[in-house]
Design a protein around this motif. Structure first.
Motif, PDB file in Angstrom:
ATOM      1  N   ALA A 102       0.878  -1.172   0.000  1.00 17.06           N
ATOM      2  CA  ALA A 102       0.000   0.000   0.000  1.00 17.06           C
ATOM      3  C   ALA A 102       0.909   1.214   0.000  1.00 17.06           C
ATOM      4  CB  ALA A 102      -0.908   0.001   1.228  1.00 17.06           C
ATOM      5  N   ASN A 103       0.438   2.308  -0.549  1.00  9.15           N
ATOM      6  CA  ASN A 103       1.257   3.517  -0.594  1.00  9.15           C
ATOM      7  C   ASN A 103       1.869   3.793   0.773  1.00  9.15           C
ATOM      8  OD1 ASN A 103       0.952   4.176  -3.302  1.00  9.15           O
ATOM      9  ND2 ASN A 103      -0.931   5.328  -2.935  1.00  9.15           N
ATOM     10  N   GLY A 104       3.193   4.009   0.756  1.00  5.54           N
ATOM     11  CA  GLY A 104       3.907   4.270   2.001  1.00  5.54           C
ATOM     12  C   GLY A 104       4.615   3.054   2.571  1.00  5.54           C
ATOM     13  N   PHE A 105       4.610   1.926   1.842  1.00  6.93           N
ATOM     14  CA  PHE A 105       5.307   0.737   2.330  1.00  6.93           C
ATOM     15  C   PHE A 105       6.804   1.019   2.403  1.00  6.93           C
ATOM     16  CE2 PHE A 105       5.544   0.399  -2.226  1.00  6.93           C
ATOM     17  CZ  PHE A 105       6.802  -0.119  -2.469  1.00  6.93           C
ATOM     18  N   GLU A 106       7.510   0.251   3.211  1.00  9.98           N
ATOM     19  CA  GLU A 106       8.955   0.450   3.389  1.00  9.98           C
ATOM     20  C   GLU A 106       9.694  -0.074   2.162  1.00  9.98           C
ATOM     21  OE1 GLU A 106      12.038   2.123   4.675  1.00  9.98           O
ATOM     22  OE2 GLU A 106      10.259   2.248   5.944  1.00  9.98           O
ATOM     23  N   GLU A 107      10.159   0.833   1.325  1.00  9.82           N
ATOM     24  CA  GLU A 107      10.760   0.493   0.042  1.00  9.82           C
ATOM     25  C   GLU A 107      12.022  -0.372   0.173  1.00  9.82           C
ATOM     26  OE1 GLU A 107      12.806   3.146  -3.342  1.00  9.82           O
ATOM     27  OE2 GLU A 107      10.768   3.756  -2.787  1.00  9.82           O
ATOM     28  N   SER A 108      12.897  -0.049   1.109  1.00  7.96           N
ATOM     29  CA  SER A 108      14.151  -0.807   1.239  1.00  7.96           C
ATOM     30  C   SER A 108      13.886  -2.258   1.643  1.00  7.96           C
ATOM     31  CB  SER A 108      15.089  -0.139   2.242  1.00  7.96           C
ATOM     32  OG  SER A 108      14.505  -0.105   3.529  1.00  7.96           O
ATOM     33  N   GLY A 167       5.464  -3.737   5.388  1.00  3.34           N
ATOM     34  CA  GLY A 167       4.738  -2.547   5.768  1.00  3.34           C
ATOM     35  C   GLY A 167       5.476  -1.649   6.734  1.00  3.34           C
ATOM     36  N   ASN A 168       4.851  -0.589   7.019  1.00  2.00           N
ATOM     37  CA  ASN A 168       5.155   0.285   8.134  1.00  2.00           C
ATOM     38  C   ASN A 168       3.805   0.875   8.521  1.00  2.00           C
ATOM     39  OD1 ASN A 168       4.610   2.492   6.454  1.00  2.00           O
ATOM     40  ND2 ASN A 168       6.756   2.846   5.975  1.00  2.00           N
ATOM     41  N   LYS A 169       3.776   1.689   9.547  1.00  2.00           N
ATOM     42  CA  LYS A 169       2.477   2.176  10.023  1.00  2.00           C
ATOM     43  C   LYS A 169       1.678   2.881   8.930  1.00  2.00           C
ATOM     44  CE  LYS A 169       3.499   2.263  14.836  1.00  2.00           C
ATOM     45  NZ  LYS A 169       3.000   2.671  16.101  1.00  2.00           N
ATOM     46  N   ARG A 170       2.359   3.618   8.080  1.00  2.00           N
ATOM     47  CA  ARG A 170       1.685   4.364   7.007  1.00  2.00           C
ATOM     48  C   ARG A 170       0.942   3.406   6.069  1.00  2.00           C
ATOM     49  NH1 ARG A 170       5.543   7.109   6.110  1.00  2.00           N
ATOM     50  NH2 ARG A 170       4.867   9.130   6.840  1.00  2.00           N
ATOM     51  N   SER A 171       1.608   2.361   5.604  1.00  2.00           N
ATOM     52  CA  SER A 171       0.961   1.442   4.660  1.00  2.00           C
ATOM     53  C   SER A 171      -0.058   0.534   5.348  1.00  2.00           C
ATOM     54  CB  SER A 171       1.998   0.612   3.904  1.00  2.00           C
ATOM     55  OG  SER A 171       2.720  -0.217   4.776  1.00  2.00           O
ATOM     56  N   ILE A 172       0.239   0.128   6.571  1.00  2.00           N
ATOM     57  CA  ILE A 172      -0.707  -0.728   7.313  1.00  2.00           C
ATOM     58  C   ILE A 172      -2.019   0.018   7.541  1.00  2.00           C
ATOM     59  CG2 ILE A 172      -1.122  -1.975   9.474  1.00  2.00           C
ATOM     60  CD1 ILE A 172       1.009  -3.289   7.687  1.00  2.00           C
ATOM     61  N   VAL A 223       7.016  -7.752   7.839  1.00  2.00           N
ATOM     62  CA  VAL A 223       8.297  -7.099   8.065  1.00  2.00           C
ATOM     63  C   VAL A 223       8.094  -5.715   8.656  1.00  2.00           C
ATOM     64  CG1 VAL A 223      10.483  -6.426   7.018  1.00  2.00           C
ATOM     65  CG2 VAL A 223       9.204  -8.347   6.064  1.00  2.00           C
ATOM     66  N   GLY A 224       8.835  -5.434   9.711  1.00  2.00           N
ATOM     67  CA  GLY A 224       8.762  -4.126  10.341  1.00  2.00           C
ATOM     68  C   GLY A 224       8.340  -4.240  11.792  1.00  2.00           C
ATOM     69  N   ASP A 225       7.866  -3.150  12.314  1.00  2.00           N
ATOM     70  CA  ASP A 225       7.436  -3.067  13.703  1.00  2.00           C
ATOM     71  C   ASP A 225       6.211  -3.964  13.916  1.00  2.00           C
ATOM     72  OD1 ASP A 225       6.762  -2.346  16.288  1.00  2.00           O
ATOM     73  OD2 ASP A 225       6.117  -0.324  15.755  1.00  2.00           O
ATOM     74  N   THR A 226       6.362  -4.997  14.737  1.00  3.28           N
ATOM     75  CA  THR A 226       5.260  -5.948  14.938  1.00  3.28           C
ATOM     76  C   THR A 226       4.004  -5.286  15.492  1.00  3.28           C
ATOM     77  OG1 THR A 226       6.160  -6.577  17.096  1.00  3.28           O
ATOM     78  CG2 THR A 226       6.745  -7.961  15.222  1.00  3.28           C
ATOM     79  N   ALA A 273       9.523 -10.221  11.051  1.00  5.48           N
ATOM     80  CA  ALA A 273      10.920  -9.875  10.808  1.00  5.48           C
ATOM     81  C   ALA A 273      11.120  -8.376  10.992  1.00  5.48           C
ATOM     82  CB  ALA A 273      11.331 -10.279   9.404  1.00  5.48           C
ATOM     83  N   HIS A 274      12.319  -8.031  11.399  1.00  7.25           N
ATOM     84  CA  HIS A 274      12.761  -6.634  11.488  1.00  7.25           C
ATOM     85  C   HIS A 274      13.953  -6.495  10.564  1.00  7.25           C
ATOM     86  CE1 HIS A 274      10.280  -5.733  15.009  1.00  7.25           C
ATOM     87  NE2 HIS A 274      10.551  -6.972  15.393  1.00  7.25           N
ATOM     88  N   GLU A 275      14.383  -5.281  10.331  1.00  8.64           N
ATOM     89  CA  GLU A 275      15.538  -5.063   9.453  1.00  8.64           C
ATOM     90  C   GLU A 275      16.768  -5.825   9.932  1.00  8.64           C
ATOM     91  OE1 GLU A 275      16.443  -1.085   8.284  1.00  8.64           O
ATOM     92  OE2 GLU A 275      14.333  -0.600   8.004  1.00  8.64           O
ATOM     93  N   ASP A 276      16.941  -5.945  11.255  1.00 11.01           N
ATOM     94  CA  ASP A 276      18.144  -6.604  11.786  1.00 11.01           C
ATOM     95  C   ASP A 276      18.141  -8.121  11.618  1.00 11.01           C
ATOM     96  OD1 ASP A 276      16.091  -6.762  13.648  1.00 11.01           O
ATOM     97  OD2 ASP A 276      17.424  -6.679  15.366  1.00 11.01           O
ATOM     98  N   ASN A 277      16.985  -8.743  11.415  1.00 14.99           N
ATOM     99  CA  ASN A 277      16.949 -10.197  11.218  1.00 14.99           C
ATOM    100  C   ASN A 277      16.231 -10.592   9.929  1.00 14.99           C
ATOM    101  OD1 ASN A 277      14.247  -9.842  11.850  1.00 14.99           O
ATOM    102  ND2 ASN A 277      14.176 -11.445  13.394  1.00 14.99           N
ATOM    103  N   LEU A 278      16.118  -9.657   9.006  1.00 15.16           N
ATOM    104  CA  LEU A 278      15.357  -9.913   7.780  1.00 15.16           C
ATOM    105  C   LEU A 278      15.948 -11.052   6.958  1.00 15.16           C
ATOM    106  CD1 LEU A 278      13.008  -9.242   5.951  1.00 15.16           C
ATOM    107  CD2 LEU A 278      14.384  -7.441   4.908  1.00 15.16           C
ATOM    108  N   THR A 279      17.252 -11.095   6.818  1.00  8.00           N
ATOM    109  CA  THR A 279      17.887 -12.158   6.030  1.00  8.00           C
ATOM    110  C   THR A 279      17.549 -13.528   6.602  1.00  8.00           C
ATOM    111  OG1 THR A 279      19.677 -10.666   5.418  1.00  8.00           O
ATOM    112  CG2 THR A 279      20.083 -13.017   5.144  1.00  8.00           C
ATOM    113  N   GLU A 280      17.653 -13.665   7.916  1.00  8.23           N
ATOM    114  CA  GLU A 280      17.341 -14.940   8.576  1.00  8.23           C
ATOM    115  C   GLU A 280      15.863 -15.309   8.404  1.00  8.23           C
ATOM    116  OE1 GLU A 280      17.021 -16.657  13.134  1.00  8.23           O
ATOM    117  OE2 GLU A 280      18.214 -14.858  12.770  1.00  8.23           O
TER     118      GLU A 280
END
Length: 160
Positions: free
Chosen positions: A14-20, A79-84, A110-113, A133-140
């Motif tokens: 949704a518009n505002g999702f975390e692009e990275s 997501g992030n709060k904006r897209s959620i 992915v992001g803030d639970t 997942a969070h950015e710090d454990n996204l790969t795992e």
């Protein structure tokens, strides 16, 4: 007997999702030989959020109001709060997510639970299908997600 091909992975945006986060997850999926599809309520393109402001536009492959979980192997919500918050405004988001959960397909959030609390309210019985997942454990967590996809497909092949 050959293993069935894994259906595409849906990215619910949704518009505002975390692009990275989206870019990293999509690259990992493609690197693992998985096809990805963007599903969104917006028309034609969806706009990412690049940390400080609006980011790039991404083409939409499937309109949310016509998308079915049946057509995908798993779901990623970067997501992030904006897209959620935008997802909460349409019943199609909950219908789409529910389709994955009730079918036992993996859902990677992915992001803030805490941002997912309202979106996933009422689906506590399907907690085994949800991977956070969070950015710090996204790969795992992407590795866990892709493993869950392959196990699910193998279970289907064994049942056939």
């Amino acid at each position: 007997m050959s293993t069935p091909a894994i259906a595409p992975i849906a990215f619910l945006l949704a518009n505002g999702f975390e692009e990275s986060t989206y870019a990293q997850a999509q690259k990992t999926m493609i690197k693992n030989g998985l096809e990805t599809k963007v599903v969104a309520a917006e028309t034609a393109v969806v706009n990412g959020w690049d940390g400080q402001g609006w980011g790039c536009f991404f083409p939409i492959d499937n309109a949310l109001n016509k998308a079915l979980a049946y057509d995908f192997s798993g779901l990623v919500i970067p997501g992030n709060k904006r897209s959620i918050e935008k997802m909460l405004k349409t019943a199609h988001s909950r219908r789409f997510i529910e389709g994955f959960l009730t079918a036992g397909k993996p859902v990677l959030c992915v992001g803030d639970t805490s941002a997912y609390t309202e979106l996933l309210a009422g689906y506590e019985a399907y907690a085994d299908s949800i991977i956070y997942a969070h950015e710090d454990n996204l790969t795992e967590m992407l590795s866990t997600f892709t493993s869950a996809l392959k196990e699910d497909e193998l279970d289907i092949a064994d049942a056939a």
